[in-house]
Enzyme design. Structure first.
Site, mmCIF file in Angstrom:
data_model
loop_
_atom_site.group_PDB
_atom_site.id
_atom_site.type_symbol
_atom_site.label_atom_id
_atom_site.label_comp_id
_atom_site.label_asym_id
_atom_site.label_seq_id
_atom_site.Cartn_x
_atom_site.Cartn_y
_atom_site.Cartn_z
ATOM 1 N N ALA A 120 69.517 45.487 -38.533
ATOM 2 C CA ALA A 120 68.719 45.685 -37.320
ATOM 3 C C ALA A 120 69.563 45.501 -36.068
ATOM 4 O O ALA A 120 69.515 46.319 -35.142
ATOM 5 C CB ALA A 120 67.536 44.721 -37.309
ATOM 6 N N VAL A 121 70.372 44.447 -36.029
ATOM 7 C CA VAL A 121 71.227 44.212 -34.863
ATOM 8 C C VAL A 121 72.369 45.216 -34.835
ATOM 9 O O VAL A 121 72.756 45.711 -33.772
ATOM 10 C CB VAL A 121 71.757 42.770 -34.865
ATOM 11 C CG1 VAL A 121 72.787 42.556 -33.756
ATOM 12 C CG2 VAL A 121 70.606 41.778 -34.695
ATOM 13 N N ARG B 295 76.408 48.663 -51.094
ATOM 14 C CA ARG B 295 75.188 49.444 -51.327
ATOM 15 C C ARG B 295 74.850 50.367 -50.156
ATOM 16 O O ARG B 295 74.084 51.317 -50.309
ATOM 17 C CB ARG B 295 74.005 48.522 -51.625
ATOM 18 C CG ARG B 295 73.540 47.671 -50.471
ATOM 19 C CD ARG B 295 72.337 46.804 -50.847
ATOM 20 N NE ARG B 295 71.901 45.965 -49.749
ATOM 21 C CZ ARG B 295 72.400 44.763 -49.487
ATOM 22 N NH1 ARG B 295 73.347 44.256 -50.283
ATOM 23 N NH2 ARG B 295 71.959 44.046 -48.468
ATOM 24 N N SER B 296 75.407 50.080 -48.973
ATOM 25 C CA SER B 296 75.151 50.929 -47.805
ATOM 26 C C SER B 296 76.244 51.960 -47.578
ATOM 27 O O SER B 296 76.106 52.820 -46.703
ATOM 28 C CB SER B 296 75.013 50.060 -46.548
ATOM 29 O OG SER B 296 73.901 49.196 -46.642
ATOM 30 N N CYS C 233 70.294 33.780 -30.678
ATOM 31 C CA CYS C 233 69.447 34.605 -29.811
ATOM 32 C C CYS C 233 68.539 33.775 -28.912
ATOM 33 O O CYS C 233 68.240 34.183 -27.782
ATOM 34 C CB CYS C 233 68.621 35.572 -30.654
ATOM 35 S SG CYS C 233 67.610 34.816 -31.935
ATOM 36 N N GLN D 199 59.194 32.409 -30.039
ATOM 37 C CA GLN D 199 60.165 33.306 -30.644
ATOM 38 C C GLN D 199 59.517 34.434 -31.428
ATOM 39 O O GLN D 199 58.624 34.231 -32.245
ATOM 40 C CB GLN D 199 61.115 32.509 -31.545
ATOM 41 C CG GLN D 199 61.957 31.540 -30.751
ATOM 42 C CD GLN D 199 62.907 30.722 -31.602
ATOM 43 O OE1 GLN D 199 63.094 29.537 -31.336
ATOM 44 N NE2 GLN D 199 63.527 31.328 -32.608
ATOM 45 N N SER E 230 61.127 39.166 -35.121
ATOM 46 C CA SER E 230 62.362 39.870 -35.457
ATOM 47 C C SER E 230 63.554 38.929 -35.498
ATOM 48 O O SER E 230 64.601 39.281 -36.054
ATOM 49 C CB SER E 230 62.638 41.011 -34.476
ATOM 50 O OG SER E 230 62.689 40.540 -33.150
ATOM 51 N N GLY E 231 63.410 37.725 -34.938
ATOM 52 C CA GLY E 231 64.448 36.721 -35.076
ATOM 53 C C GLY E 231 64.669 36.320 -36.526
ATOM 54 O O GLY E 231 65.719 35.777 -36.871
ATOM 55 N N HIS F 31 62.208 37.094 -27.221
ATOM 56 C CA HIS F 31 61.928 35.666 -27.177
ATOM 57 C C HIS F 31 61.551 35.254 -25.747
ATOM 58 O O HIS F 31 62.070 35.810 -24.772
ATOM 59 C CB HIS F 31 63.153 34.847 -27.586
ATOM 60 C CG HIS F 31 63.512 34.960 -29.029
ATOM 61 N ND1 HIS F 31 62.696 35.509 -29.988
ATOM 62 C CD2 HIS F 31 64.645 34.548 -29.700
ATOM 63 C CE1 HIS F 31 63.286 35.442 -31.165
ATOM 64 N NE2 HIS F 31 64.465 34.873 -31.009
ATOM 65 N N ASN G 39 65.659 39.617 -27.965
ATOM 66 C CA ASN G 39 66.523 38.880 -28.884
ATOM 67 C C ASN G 39 67.439 39.764 -29.710
ATOM 68 O O ASN G 39 68.404 39.277 -30.305
ATOM 69 C CB ASN G 39 65.685 38.006 -29.824
ATOM 70 C CG ASN G 39 64.609 38.764 -30.554
ATOM 71 O OD1 ASN G 39 63.670 39.279 -29.939
ATOM 72 N ND2 ASN G 39 64.720 38.844 -31.877
#
Length: 379
Positions: A37-38, A63-64, A153, A180, A183-184, A278, A351
């Site tokens: 995600a980040v 795997r990616s 974050c 918070q 997604s953190g 956040h 965040n």
């Protein structure tokens, strides 16, 4: 530690590289954890910022490997993280779990790569600077291990504003409560909230003890309690005397970034049903009497800060408005009712952007500028 500059992008034999004749001599960058995600936000930021990089390599778990992701308008193939994949890399931005960073960051550094790490593996290492470019950019050059750490974050959501106030008034005590976003806790956190919302939407739940928990069942994901229609006063893992790891991060990281090793800090971290961004309430005590007028002047002109503060007009930061933006947003600026040396603030920061990807990218850009000064042929 010797720092080498790597190969020009278009001379790289690395599969899937994005070298371009117009990028001759620029530093080679690796994004490690590019599919997370980040990592994906990092790619957006690299595409939006000034194009200072030569080759950009996208690395992830085996795997990616083989997937293609867009960066700078080009499709780049993801490769598996390996020693060979780090050959010729000048700077590597890591967004991987702590244990992966702990293993691979020293390997990369030993190959001459300058590592900017977004995990928690090195933040409190005395030989690793913990950097927020708006607050302590000079520390990027003091990296005996070849590694630079990116703060947590939650810390990043407030520290740019706090650093600006500290430079003027001298911080002497900090009391913080965080609100918070899920997604953190990663994709699992977001998926858990969305699943729970689908279970409670259109119902009368939240009116009787335990009714939300019964509806949610065991579907609490990475959280100890339901987050839909709820707030959970816990983030992280258990530490000594009932504190959480997230709370200790805010305390320890704020001290290190601000250069105040004995700063009294009290933190309570709370998880709320917000997807991304956040928020924090901040009670900051300073060395001398403060004024709201001067505090507002500082915040209004501080790099990376937006002052959004007109309660009479209903104007103050909220996650719904701040999400997807880069700055730290500050509102509800007040002097404490019973302490003329203290200010009260409400702060919001995305965040995934400033709280993770953006700050990492900003650090990497500082390093790239340093390399271009040391090695003009790379610029």
């Amino acid at each position: 530690m010797a720092e080498r500059t790597g190969r020009p992008a278009e001379h790289s034999g690395f599969p899937g590289h994005s070298g371009h004749p117009g990028r001759l001599g620029r530093p080679t960058l690796a994004v490690v954890g590019a599919t997370g995600a980040v990592g994906r936000v990092m790619l957006q930021i690299l595409s939006q910022h000034a194009d200072i990089w030569g080759e950009i390599r996208l690395l992830a778990s085996p795997r990616s490997a083989g997937r293609k992701l867009a960066v700078r308008g080009e499709e780049v193939e993801v490769a598996a993280l390996s020693e060979a994949a780090l050959d010729g890399v000048d700077v590597a931005m890591f967004d991987v779990p702590d244990e992966v960073a702990a293993h691979w960051a020293p390997i990369a550094a030993a190959k001459g790569v300058i590592v900017v790490d977004n995990s928690g593996a090195f933040r409190m290492d005395p030989d690793v600077p913990l950097v927020v470019p708006e607050v302590n950019p000079h520390t990027t050059r003091m990296r005996p291990r070849g590694i630079i750490a990116n703060p947590n974050c939650t810390t990043l959501s407030m520290i740019v504003a706090l650093g600006a106030l500290h430079a003027e008034f001298g911080l002497r005590e900090l009391v913080v409560s965080s609100y918070q976003a899920v997604s953190g806790a990663g994709r699992a956190g977001v998926e858990t909230l969305r699943q729970q919302l689908s279970l409670v939407a259109g119902t009368e739940l939240g009116t009787n003890p335990g009714d939300v928990r019964r509806a949610v069942g065991d579907n609490t994901g990475p959280f100890p309690e339901p987050v839909a229609l709820n707030v959970v006063p816990w983030a992280g893992s258990l530490r000594e005397d009932g504190w959480s790891s997230e709370e200790m991060k805010v305390r320890d990281e704020s001290r290190k970034i601000l250069g105040l090793p004995h700063l009294p800090v009290a933190v309570t971290c709370v998880r709320v049903p917000v997807v991304t961004t956040h928020s924090l309430t901040v009670h900051a005590r300073f060395e001398d009497t403060v004024t709201v007028a001067r505090a507002r002047e500082i915040l209004a002109t501080a790099p990376g800060v937006v002052l959004f503060d007109d309660p009479a007009a209903g104007e103050f930061p909220t996650p719904a408005d701040v999400v997807g933006t880069d700055p730290t947003w500050v509102g509800r600026v007040r002097r404490a009712l019973d302490d003329p040396t203290a200010l009260e603030l409400f702060v919001c920061g995305d965040n995934l952007r400033k709280g993770a990807a953006l700050n990492t990218a900003q650090i990497a850009e500082l390093v790239a500028a340093e390399l271009s000064v040391r090695h003009p042929g790379k610029a």
